[in-house]
Design an enzyme around this catalytic site. Structure first.
Site, PDB file in Angstrom:
ATOM      1  NE  ARG A  81       6.105   7.448  -6.100  1.00  0.00           N
ATOM      2  CZ  ARG A  81       7.038   6.673  -5.712  1.00  0.00           C
ATOM      3  NH1 ARG A  81       8.035   5.776  -6.136  1.00  0.00           N
ATOM      4  NH2 ARG A  81       6.794   6.576  -4.236  1.00  0.00           N
ATOM      5  CE  LYS A 108      -1.265   3.908   1.932  1.00  0.00           C
ATOM      6  NZ  LYS A 108       0.258   3.985   1.999  1.00  0.00           N
TER       7      LYS A 108
HETATM    8 MN    MN Z   1       0.174   5.919  -1.580  1.00  0.00          MN
END
Ligand code: MN
Ligand code: ZN
Length: 501
Positions: free
Chosen positions: A355, A280
């Protein structure tokens, strides 16, 4: 810990640092405690109303400092119009007062129970809302402040003073329930607000052990080795770049009735999400200590239900805890994993890790406990924040009954949810060239794509997913929120469980 007391008495005779009374916007004249009080302060309150300095509008306040009375301050709070009164308004008003008192460095005050005489039959509900608002409004996260600012000293005691003996018991019940719930929320907030250098998967596992001990729950922790043995390759892959070992944490509450249905709650516990090899940006990473807020709410819920001890349901709480970092063993985009239930997953994004850990946890809980229903709480997608902002959590399910139950609980608790559609057309996006499904690389409708991904691991268990990426964190101090973790989901799911039929 903030103590809430209930006592029978007349607030105008109370010896206190501050007393709190209220006024409705559409009250033709002062009545009850506030009328008596007005006489004691020589008509000051009436004068402020006549001058238009105070109208009684919702959450408006005035502070008086009368001389020669048993109390040093009088705080009058506006309740808005009578017809607009709700439990949420009482929660907000109580929070506003507690927050102000905390800001003023006050240790104690006495208050009437807002709305109780207006809505008698509401007494337990209003008392609960009052307790929730008070505890949440007084919440401050100061664990790392080393300066001893007296203003950061905590509010210690709030006393509810009620004239009518006949409702005292109902008020006490409501206060106790509200306090239990709000303390659970504060616990979830603390877990969220502490940094990732403290809150590791091992730390969460230790918390679960403590909760289990205190509330007589069964605690099972699957460590790296046991997950390897069971083929929980998704959790293992996500944590493979981290020095922190992953944990699958399970708490079980037994009501004593083996025939009671089992409700399961699964929380995403990514204690820090760097994004993995698909790293990120700094701006995107700064909030990622909060990527375990689903786990925090799940553990807090175990604590709350362990205190409330319902007799009509058995409960399973599971937390999939891992840290998503970068290391020589990191999983890679294009890797193919085999999940606990045997499905193969092509990794398209190492940042779609939530997930993955949930895939193993949901499949395991579904198979091992065969719950009547299974819910998950997860800070899952940025797309959900784009869609719904920070007001409502995304709600996803193919089971209309669960959607309905969540909507009712959301209405009662004001922890808002909004359904996003799980139309079958969206499931097509899961297709992968190399494996059964892929975990990412879909931008359009990303929260729904994520929900369909999770659904592949729930078997035939009725299941609903809550994407709390937006609601788990508040950007500012507002109402009963402080900047930081909100503890979203604790009150919502506690209500749903209590109402379970
Ligand atoms: Mn993530
Ligand atoms: Zn994440």
């Amino acid at each position: 810990m903030l103590q809430l007391n209930v006592k029978k008495g007349d607030i105008t005779q109370e010896t206190a640092e501050m007393i709190v009374v209220n006024h409705f916007e559409d009250s033709p004249e002062l009545a009850g405690a506030i009328a008596k009080l007005d006489q004691m302060v020589e008509g000051d309150i009436q004068r402020l109303i006549e001058l238009g300095d105070f109208t009684g509008a919702f959450n408006e306040t005035i502070l008086l400092r009368p001389k020669g009375l048993p109390f040093n301050r009088v705080l009058v709070v506006g309740m808005g119009k009578k017809a607009d009164l709700t439990a949420e308004r009482i929660r907000q008003v109580a929070a506003n007062v507690a927050s102000k008192a905390t800001g003023w460095g006050m240790r104690t005050y006495s208050s009437i129970l807002h709305g109780c005489s207006q809505l008698d039959e509401f007494c337990p509900v209003t008392a609960q809302a009052f307790a929730e608002g008070t505890v949440l409004g007084a919440y401050r996260f100061t664990a790392y402040k080393t300066n001893n600012d007296p203003k950061s000293s905590r509010l210690e005691t709030v006393t509810v003073v009620e004239l009518d003996e006949g409702v005292i018991e109902a008020i006490e019940d409501g206060i106790q329930r509200g306090q239990t719930l709000a303390e659970g929320v504060c616990y979830a907030r603390d877990l969220g607000n502490h940094p990732a250098n403290l809150i590791t998967p091992s730390y969460l596992a230790d918390q679960a052990k403590t909760i289990a001990k205190t509330h007589k729950l069964k605690c099972t922790i699957l460590d790296h080795k046991e997950m390897e043995k069971r083929g929980m390759n998704c959790i293992l892959a996500v944590s493979s770049g981290s020095a922190e070992p992953p944990k699958l944490i399970i708490l079980e509450y037994q009501s004593g009735n083996p025939d009671a249905p089992t409700v399961a709650v699964v929380g995403k516990g990514i204690t820090f999400d760097s994004g993995g090899l698909g790293i990120k940006t700094l701006a995107g990473m700064i909030e990622m200590k909060f990527d375990m807020c689903g786990a925090a709410a799940t553990l807090a819920l175990a604590q709350v239900m362990g205190t409330l001890r319902p007799s009509h349901v058995n409960l399973v709480f599971a937390v999939a805890a891992a840290e998503n970092m970068i290391g020589e063993k990191s999983y890679r985009p294009s890797d193919i994993l085999t999940a606990y239930n045997g499905k193969t997953i092509e990794i398209r994004s190492t940042d779609a890790e939530g997930r993955l850990v949930l895939a193993d946890a949901l499949a395991y809980v579904a198979e091992r406990y065969r719950p009547a229903a299974m819910f998950d709480l997860a800070t899952l997608t940025g797309g959900c924040v784009v869609a719904l902002g920070r007001v409502a959590a995304g709600m996803f399910s193919r089971d209309a009954g669960l959607i309905q139950k969540l909507a009712v609980a959301a209405d009662k608790t004001h922890e808002k949810v909004w359904e996003l559609p799980m139309f079958e057309e969206y499931e097509q996006d899961l297709k992968s060239t190399y494996a059964d499904i892929k975990n990412g690389g879909v931008r359009e409708g990303s929260p729904i794509f994520a929900a369909w991904f999770l659904k592949q691991f729930t078997g035939d268990v009725p299941w609903a997913h809550l994407d709390i990426a937006g609601t788990a964190v508040s950007k500012k101090n507002k109402g009963y929120f402080r900047e930081g973790a909100t503890g979203f989901g604790v009150r919502l799911l506690a209500q749903l469980i209590e109402d379970w039929k």
